[in-house]
Design an enzyme around this catalytic site. Structure first.
Site, PDB file in Angstrom:
ATOM      1  N   GLY A  20     -11.595   8.575  -5.523  1.00  0.00           N
ATOM      2  CA  GLY A  20     -11.407   8.242  -6.750  1.00  0.00           C
ATOM      3  C   GLY A  20     -11.201   9.137  -7.874  1.00  0.00           C
ATOM      4  O   GLY A  20     -10.803   9.037  -9.034  1.00  0.00           O
ATOM      5  N   GLY A  72      -9.322  11.991  -7.189  1.00  0.00           N
ATOM      6  CA  GLY A  72      -7.830  12.569  -7.030  1.00  0.00           C
ATOM      7  C   GLY A  72      -8.002  13.781  -6.323  1.00  0.00           C
ATOM      8  O   GLY A  72      -7.192  14.828  -6.355  1.00  0.00           O
ATOM      9  N   ASP A 117      -1.684  10.242  -9.316  1.00  0.00           N
ATOM     10  CA  ASP A 117      -2.890  11.354  -9.153  1.00  0.00           C
ATOM     11  C   ASP A 117      -2.151  12.714  -8.818  1.00  0.00           C
ATOM     12  O   ASP A 117      -2.476  13.947  -9.385  1.00  0.00           O
ATOM     13  CB  ASP A 117      -3.402  11.173  -7.434  1.00  0.00           C
ATOM     14  CG  ASP A 117      -4.509   9.898  -7.772  1.00  0.00           C
ATOM     15  OD1 ASP A 117      -4.443   9.476  -8.750  1.00  0.00           O
ATOM     16  OD2 ASP A 117      -5.302   9.681  -6.761  1.00  0.00           O
TER      17      ASP A 117
HETATM   18  O1  PMV Z   1      -8.939   6.662  -5.274  1.00  0.00           O
HETATM   19  P1  PMV Z   1      -7.922   7.671  -5.874  1.00  0.00           P
HETATM   20  O2  PMV Z   1      -8.435   8.641  -6.707  1.00  0.00           O
HETATM   21  O3  PMV Z   1      -6.702   7.984  -4.523  1.00  0.00           O
HETATM   22  O4  PMV Z   1      -6.959   6.963  -6.809  1.00  0.00           O
HETATM   23  C1  PMV Z   1      -6.094   5.514  -6.357  1.00  0.00           C
HETATM   24  C2  PMV Z   1      -5.515   4.885  -7.273  1.00  0.00           C
HETATM   25  C3  PMV Z   1      -4.767   3.647  -7.014  1.00  0.00           C
HETATM   26  O5  PMV Z   1      -4.213   3.270  -8.219  1.00  0.00           O
HETATM   27  C4  PMV Z   1      -5.827   2.703  -6.632  1.00  0.00           C
HETATM   28  C5  PMV Z   1      -3.689   3.910  -6.027  1.00  0.00           C
HETATM   29  C6  PMV Z   1      -2.568   4.615  -6.408  1.00  0.00           C
HETATM   30  O6  PMV Z   1      -1.800   5.094  -5.716  1.00  0.00           O
HETATM   31  O7  PMV Z   1      -2.406   4.651  -7.836  1.00  0.00           O
END
Ligand code: PMV
Length: 303
Positions: A90, A92, A137
């Site tokens: 979450g 990145g 990200d």
């Molecule tokens: O969980 P993280 O930090 O990889 O964030 C993912 C964000 C999403 O919106 C769920 C997926 C994306 O590719 O945007």
């Protein structure tokens, strides 16, 4: 040429609009003060050293290869991960790793890259971790700041725009300790959209409205409103089914400690939560409350 080269990149939090962003709804994300560092040196075989971080080696090796082949660099390297950005899900961290990798590899090859090139190479690495990443990200890991990001139908049409915020604000990040691959959560939301298209469209419309109001609140520095919008966004994510029992515990303890708003950040299903604090001292109080529930966390700044 340097034997050992280094790259670094910041982590991010999604303030508003995760998951919906995969389906073309704008989202707001912010670079945070925690960073990933990568050191790279030529080696007789490809070697990844995760330090004290929890990683998935198979995906990490694949992402290293993706970045190298996108950059047209041949050879084997020892890649050492460092920095103070937890690979907790979450935040990145996979994108920060890919951006830091591209920077360190560019120095190995004597290349001078533009931010756009770094972002594009990192996106190739991100595919190993996420399958179908929205690209938000790697944009934040490359450029930092606070951005509204909109995914286009092709990656060339992805748009991001820096947002003006009034000063800095403090967030408390709560870590569930439960790892939940983003790719699995993204696919869960994809199934939701397929089986309940009308319900999904309704939620996406609400998410879009929240993002637009949040832009105004960030601009005017209305932190109370920003917190209330975070709580509203959290309800949409709960409706999508990407919020775990651990996430709920953290969110409730942050709200109990007076957080202006709290929600999951990123993929969910575990991973991390964020809570907006009134100031630094308040952010520390929220962290104490989260720790009392048995979870780890940290304080970071945005803006
Ligand atoms: O969980 P993280 O930090 O990889 O964030 C993912 C964000 C999403 O919106 C769920 C997926 C994306 O590719 O945007």
């Amino acid at each position: 040429m340097e034997i050992r080269t280094r790259g670094e990149a910041c982590g991010k939090v999604i303030l508003f609009g995760e998951h919906f962003v995969v389906h073309g709804v704008p989202a707001i994300a912010a670079g945070i003060s925690n960073k990933t560092t990568v050191e790279v040196e030529p080696s007789s075989e490809m070697l990844f050293i995760p330090g004290n971080q929890r990683t998935i080696p198979e995906l990490t090796y694949r992402s290293i290869n993706n970045v190298l082949s996108a950059m047209g660099i041949k050879g084997n390297f020892k890649v050492t991960l460092g920095g103070d950005l937890p690979t907790a899900g979450g935040l990145g961290s996979s994108a920060a790793f890919c951006v830091a990798l591209a920077i360190a590899f560019a120095k190995q090859a004597g290349l001078t890259l533009s931010k756009e090139q770094i972002n594009n190479f990192a996106y190739e690495g991100e595919k190993a971790f996420h399958g179908n990443p929205s690209g938000i990200d790697n944009v934040l890991a490359t450029y930092g700041g606070v951005m509204t990001y909109t995914r286009g139908t092709t990656s060339k049409e992805n748009k991001f725009e820096p947002l003006r915020t009034v000063g800095r604000f403090y967030l408390t990040v709560g870590i569930t300790g439960k790892s939940s691959p983003t790719v699995a959560m993204v696919s869960k939301v994809g199934d939701f959209k397929k089986t309940k298209p009308d319900e999904f469209a309704e939620l996406a419309k609400k998410a879009e409205k929240i993002v637009s109001e949040a832009e105004d609140s960030l601009f005017s520095g209305n932190m109370e409103r920003l917190g209330a919008l975070m709580n509203e966004n959290e309800l949409l994510l709960e409706a999508l089914g990407v919020v775990s029992a651990e996430n709920i515990k953290i969110i409730n303890s942050a709200r109990g400690a007076g957080a202006l708003g709290a929600k999951i950040t990123g993929g969910g299903g575990g991973g991390c939560c964020i809570a907006i604090a009134k100031d630094k001292t308040h952010a520390e109080q929220i962290l104490v409350a989260i720790r009392k529930e048995g979870f780890d966390g940290f304080i970071t700044t945005v803006g």
